[in-house]
Scaffold this motif. Structure first.
Motif, PDB file in Angstrom:
ATOM      1  N   ASP A  74       0.861  -1.101  -0.100  1.00  0.00           N
ATOM      2  CA  ASP A  74      -0.102   0.013  -0.010  1.00  0.00           C
ATOM      3  C   ASP A  74       0.926   1.311   0.082  1.00  0.00           C
ATOM      4  N   LEU A  75       1.922   1.344   0.669  1.00  0.00           N
ATOM      5  CA  LEU A  75       2.894   2.500   0.877  1.00  0.00           C
ATOM      6  C   LEU A  75       3.650   2.494  -0.384  1.00  0.00           C
ATOM      7  N   LYS A  76       4.058   1.389  -0.965  1.00  0.00           N
ATOM      8  CA  LYS A  76       4.461   1.367  -1.987  1.00  0.00           C
ATOM      9  C   LYS A  76       3.790   2.165  -3.493  1.00  0.00           C
ATOM     10  N   THR A  77       2.513   1.832  -3.431  1.00  0.00           N
ATOM     11  CA  THR A  77       1.498   2.424  -4.385  1.00  0.00           C
ATOM     12  C   THR A  77       1.667   3.844  -4.235  1.00  0.00           C
ATOM     13  N   ARG A  78       1.960   4.322  -3.002  1.00  0.00           N
ATOM     14  CA  ARG A  78       1.845   5.768  -2.842  1.00  0.00           C
ATOM     15  C   ARG A  78       3.176   6.448  -3.195  1.00  0.00           C
ATOM     16  N   GLY A  79       4.107   5.675  -3.560  1.00  0.00           N
ATOM     17  CA  GLY A  79       5.380   6.043  -4.047  1.00  0.00           C
ATOM     18  C   GLY A  79       6.508   5.770  -3.171  1.00  0.00           C
ATOM     19  N   THR A  80       6.352   5.264  -2.039  1.00  0.00           N
ATOM     20  CA  THR A  80       7.484   5.082  -1.067  1.00  0.00           C
ATOM     21  C   THR A  80       8.550   3.997  -1.464  1.00  0.00           C
ATOM     22  N   THR A  81       9.560   4.189  -1.521  1.00  0.00           N
ATOM     23  CA  THR A  81      10.562   3.159  -1.827  1.00  0.00           C
ATOM     24  C   THR A  81      10.825   2.322  -0.584  1.00  0.00           C
ATOM     25  N   ILE A  82      10.952   0.916  -0.888  1.00  0.00           N
ATOM     26  CA  ILE A  82      10.961   0.139   0.343  1.00  0.00           C
ATOM     27  C   ILE A  82      12.265  -0.871   0.061  1.00  0.00           C
ATOM     28  N   LEU A  83      13.052  -1.095   1.173  1.00  0.00           N
ATOM     29  CA  LEU A  83      13.985  -2.051   1.209  1.00  0.00           C
ATOM     30  C   LEU A  83      13.777  -2.891   2.464  1.00  0.00           C
ATOM     31  N   ALA A  84      13.683  -4.013   2.176  1.00  0.00           N
ATOM     32  CA  ALA A  84      13.397  -4.925   3.359  1.00  0.00           C
ATOM     33  C   ALA A  84      14.223  -6.175   3.375  1.00  0.00           C
ATOM     34  N   THR A  85      15.069  -6.647   4.371  1.00  0.00           N
ATOM     35  CA  THR A  85      16.012  -7.842   4.721  1.00  0.00           C
ATOM     36  C   THR A  85      14.848  -8.867   4.937  1.00  0.00           C
ATOM     37  N   THR A  86      15.300 -10.232   4.717  1.00  0.00           N
ATOM     38  CA  THR A  86      14.454 -11.220   5.168  1.00  0.00           C
ATOM     39  C   THR A  86      15.547 -12.520   4.748  1.00  0.00           C
ATOM     40  N   HIS A  87      15.208 -13.614   5.545  1.00  0.00           N
ATOM     41  CA  HIS A  87      15.940 -14.861   5.166  1.00  0.00           C
ATOM     42  C   HIS A  87      14.792 -15.903   4.933  1.00  0.00           C
ATOM     43  N   ASP A  88      13.548 -15.454   4.904  1.00  0.00           N
ATOM     44  CA  ASP A  88      12.273 -16.286   4.409  1.00  0.00           C
ATOM     45  C   ASP A  88      12.184 -16.025   2.955  1.00  0.00           C
ATOM     46  N   LEU A  89      12.496 -17.166   2.264  1.00  0.00           N
ATOM     47  CA  LEU A  89      12.492 -16.987   0.944  1.00  0.00           C
ATOM     48  C   LEU A  89      10.915 -17.013   0.150  1.00  0.00           C
ATOM     49  N   SER A  90      10.209 -17.681   1.227  1.00  0.00           N
ATOM     50  CA  SER A  90       8.849 -18.063   0.308  1.00  0.00           C
ATOM     51  C   SER A  90       8.002 -16.947  -0.159  1.00  0.00           C
ATOM     52  N   CYS A  91       8.218 -15.706   0.594  1.00  0.00           N
ATOM     53  CA  CYS A  91       7.503 -14.290   0.207  1.00  0.00           C
ATOM     54  C   CYS A  91       8.156 -13.557  -1.005  1.00  0.00           C
ATOM     55  N   VAL A  92       9.547 -14.084  -1.208  1.00  0.00           N
ATOM     56  CA  VAL A  92      10.207 -13.362  -2.218  1.00  0.00           C
ATOM     57  C   VAL A  92       9.766 -12.894  -3.527  1.00  0.00           C
ATOM     58  N   ALA A  93       9.252 -14.063  -4.124  1.00  0.00           N
ATOM     59  CA  ALA A  93       8.634 -14.161  -5.435  1.00  0.00           C
ATOM     60  C   ALA A  93       7.405 -13.262  -5.504  1.00  0.00           C
ATOM     61  N   GLU A  94       6.599 -13.416  -4.562  1.00  0.00           N
ATOM     62  CA  GLU A  94       5.199 -12.854  -4.447  1.00  0.00           C
ATOM     63  C   GLU A  94       5.159 -11.253  -4.476  1.00  0.00           C
ATOM     64  N   TRP A  95       6.301 -10.915  -3.532  1.00  0.00           N
ATOM     65  CA  TRP A  95       5.980  -9.568  -3.014  1.00  0.00           C
ATOM     66  C   TRP A  95       7.239  -8.518  -3.620  1.00  0.00           C
ATOM     67  N   PHE A  96       8.277  -8.926  -3.818  1.00  0.00           N
ATOM     68  CA  PHE A  96       9.330  -7.958  -4.111  1.00  0.00           C
ATOM     69  C   PHE A  96       9.243  -7.709  -5.585  1.00  0.00           C
ATOM     70  N   ASP A  97       9.875  -6.434  -5.952  1.00  0.00           N
ATOM     71  CA  ASP A  97      10.112  -5.984  -7.440  1.00  0.00           C
ATOM     72  C   ASP A  97      11.361  -6.658  -7.847  1.00  0.00           C
ATOM     73  N   ARG A  98      12.399  -6.456  -6.912  1.00  0.00           N
ATOM     74  CA  ARG A  98      13.653  -6.939  -7.037  1.00  0.00           C
ATOM     75  C   ARG A  98      14.254  -7.547  -6.014  1.00  0.00           C
ATOM     76  N   VAL A  99      15.232  -8.474  -6.189  1.00  0.00           N
ATOM     77  CA  VAL A  99      15.797  -9.063  -4.978  1.00  0.00           C
ATOM     78  C   VAL A  99      17.226  -8.971  -5.166  1.00  0.00           C
ATOM     79  N   LEU A 100      17.965  -8.623  -3.919  1.00  0.00           N
ATOM     80  CA  LEU A 100      19.159  -8.378  -3.686  1.00  0.00           C
ATOM     81  C   LEU A 100      19.846  -9.949  -3.165  1.00  0.00           C
ATOM     82  N   ALA A 101      20.646 -10.651  -3.712  1.00  0.00           N
ATOM     83  CA  ALA A 101      21.061 -11.774  -2.870  1.00  0.00           C
ATOM     84  C   ALA A 101      22.575 -11.390  -2.265  1.00  0.00           C
ATOM     85  N   LEU A 102      22.557 -11.478  -1.171  1.00  0.00           N
ATOM     86  CA  LEU A 102      23.805 -10.711  -0.555  1.00  0.00           C
ATOM     87  C   LEU A 102      24.471 -12.030   0.444  1.00  0.00           C
ATOM     88  N   ASN A 103      25.753 -12.030   0.101  1.00  0.00           N
ATOM     89  CA  ASN A 103      26.509 -12.868   1.089  1.00  0.00           C
ATOM     90  C   ASN A 103      27.907 -12.013   1.303  1.00  0.00           C
TER      91      ASN A 103
END
Lengths: 287, 301
Positions: free
Chosen positions: B236-265
């Motif tokens: 909802d925030l995103k549709t109002r133009g907010t840029t969002i970065l969220a860290t997670t180690h739960d991969l199940s939600c990644v495909a569904e919600w994120f526009d892009r994914v940064l794989a970091l190690n």
């Protein structure tokens, strides 16, 4: 009533009461941060560290409180700097620093045996011996300390609760920490006269810990802590007068009594009181 | 029988009324599995400090940073466009939280450059960033209520010695409403469920009316329904133009919600659309080869 007024015919008792009230107030307000930030050990450490400064000032015939204050502040800043730049835990850093400073004080004191008796008041406190000039200094420093806390109230609250987010929203968290360390050091120094190095941590920790048992709001916690701190100082002093026991120990024991009462009555957890009530209710139901 | 005391945990309000949107796109097959650097929008080569684009919401170029002389981040470069929702995935200790601290400017970089909305990190820039810390970094027994916590979001813009007034309180209440926590405004925070606690901290970030939101493990330890509620809120925030970065180690939600994914190690293993990053090769390079995870299948319709 006479029981309360008779001691006040002595000028020394009026001075002592005034000083103890101010000290009880400052310690219990500052103590809220000490308790919530888990800094109890720092309080104890800075008190011990100040001893080296007091002995050095004594040898140099300088002002003892100023010596103690400088040493405590230097230790506070040293602890802050070292813990920030090394991977050692804060507790370890404090452990190293304060024992070193205290040992230095003891070493110097043992070198000049004749002064031992004078310096003992700093170890155990003797508020009944407080002079007019010292009461004024205590009053002044209390005012400064409370003013700093009033000015930084919201910054201290945010930085104590959630330092990462406080920093992220533009609050200078490191500077706030240093200011708090200096405030704690000043509080300890003005409290030495009342309770001494060995017991000062109790005055910082116990009233705030008592308040924590009875409320889960920050403002009320500070108010209750202040109330407990002042009441312990006043009641403790009267007890000390009539029972003829050391004033510092008496004040601390009264505060401790308040603490255990709060634990027993605390609405926050399965306290003694609720346990008793519950047991009764159960017994009634079984019948 | 002794009655066990329960907190407010069972009264979880969730907002799952949003229609689920399918967000699998065509980028997936265009990327070869072995290609780890997927900066499709970026016009810079690796490590170039000059490359950070003005137009990006967040732009890192060749950033190294760490603690006590050890680099946790090694030559990290990526850019986030305004209004994008980017997930940062990686194992524990990969530098995900460190990366957020670098973007906030709370941790100085040893090399490379960081730009947030075209400017290097500063207190002025930070005012536009809402930060939601890791839940385990919070002292939950601290004597503060939901409203107290959300009100803290106004502290940064208030000057020294100024207390929050009616305007700040109204803003806090508005943010509390926005995350659906009005019924809990006067509850001490340890009595909330994990999902409610997360929403309180999102509300605190919202009070700042941020252009950029940084969330550290926002869905750690919450159930699937609550995850959905939190992501719906962020969407909802995103549709109002907010840029969002969220860290997670739960991969199940990644495909569904994120526009892009940064794989970091420590370094950027891959950066691109979920379908391109969530390959077996990329994931094993990110999490270590012992991890046996199938690439997340396209979200079910």
């Amino acid at each position: 009533m006479e029981l309360l007024t008779v001691p006040l015919h002595n000028a020394f008792m009026v001075r002592a009461l005034l000083a103890a009230t101010l000290i009880g107030l400052t310690c219990s307000v500052v103590g809220v941060y000490v308790v919530l930030r888990n800094m109890s050990f720092i309080g104890d450490g800075l008190a011990h560290a100040s001893f080296a400064g007091i002995v050095i000032a004594y040898l140099m015939k300088a002002d003892l409180y100023l010596g103690g204050l400088l040493c405590a502040v230097a230790t506070a800043l040293g602890i802050g700097a070292v813990s920030k730049r090394s991977e050692m835990s804060l507790d370890t850093t404090i452990g190293v620093f304060f024992t070193a400073a205290f040992a230095l004080g003891i070493a110097l004191m043992s070198h000049v045996r004749t002064y031992v008796m004078d310096l003992q008041d700093f170890l155990f406190g003797n508020v009944l011996a407080i002079e007019r000039r010292d009461v004024i200094i205590v009053a002044g420093l209390t005012a400064v300390t409370l003013a700093v806390i009033g000015l930084l109230y919201k910054e201290l609250l945010f930085a104590s609760f959630d330092p990462a987010s406080a920093g992220a929203s533009g609050i200078p968290v490191d500077a706030i920490s240093y200011v708090l360390l200096v405030v704690i050091a000043v509080t300890i120094i003005i409290s030495l006269q009342a309770v001494g190095i060995v017991l000062v941590a109790a005055l910082l920790v116990t009233p705030a810990a008592t308040a924590y048992q009875v409320t889960d709001r920050f403002g009320p916690m500070m108010a209750v802590s202040a109330l407990v701190g002042v009441a312990s100082a006043v009641v403790g002093l009267y007890v000390s007068y009539y029972a003829d026991i050391a004033s510092g120990a008496s004040i601390v024991l009264v505060a401790t009594l308040a603490f255990f009462t709060a634990i027993a009555l605390s609405p926050k957890r399965r306290s003694l009181l609720t346990a008793v009530l519950e047991a009764r209710r159960m017994a009634a139901r079984v019948k | 029988m002794i009655q066990k005391q329960t907190g407010g945990r069972e009264h979880e309000h969730t907002h799952v009324s949003f229609e689920e949107t399918q967000r699998v796109d065509g980028h997936v097959q265009t990327v070869a599995p072995a290609a780890f650097h997927l900066h499709e929008h970026s016009g810079h080569a690796k490590g170039s400090a000059q490359a950070a684009r003005e137009g990006a919401a967040v732009a890192l170029a060749g950033v190294c940073a760490g603690y006590f002389g050890r680099d946790v981040l090694d030559e990290v470069s990526f850019e986030v466009d305004p209004g994008e929702f980017v997930g940062i995935i990686g194992p524990n200790g990969a530098g995900k939280s460190t990366l957020l601290k670098v973007i906030l400017g709370l941790l100085p970089v040893q090399c490379g450059s960081v730009l947030v909305f075209g400017q290097p990190p500063s207190p002025a820039v930070r005012r536009h960033i809402g930060y939601v810390p890791q839940s385990e970094a919070i002292n939950w027994s601290f004597p503060v209520t939901v409203r107290d916590v959300v009100l803290m979001g106004t502290f940064g813009r208030l000057g020294l010695g100024r207390r929050p007034g009616p305007a700040e309180r109204a803003a806090a209440d508005q943010a509390i409403r926005q995350v659906g926590m009005s019924d809990y405004a006067h509850v001490q925070i340890s009595r909330l469920s994990g999902g409610q606690q997360q929403r309180v901290f999102v509300a605190r970030a919202l009070v700042q009316q941020p252009r950029l939101m940084l969330l550290d493990e926002p869905i750690a330890g919450v159930d699937a329904t609550t995850q959905h509620a939190i992501f719906t809120l962020l969407e909802d925030l995103k549709t109002r133009g907010t840029t969002i970065l969220a860290t997670t180690h739960d991969l199940s939600c990644v495909a569904e919600w994120f526009d892009r994914v940064l794989a970091l190690n420590h370094r950027v293993v891959a950066y691109g659309p979920p379908g391109a990053v969530l390959t077996r090769d990329t994931l094993s390079a990110t999490f270590g080869s012992h991890l046996l995870v199938e690439p997340a299948a396209p979200a079910p319709a």
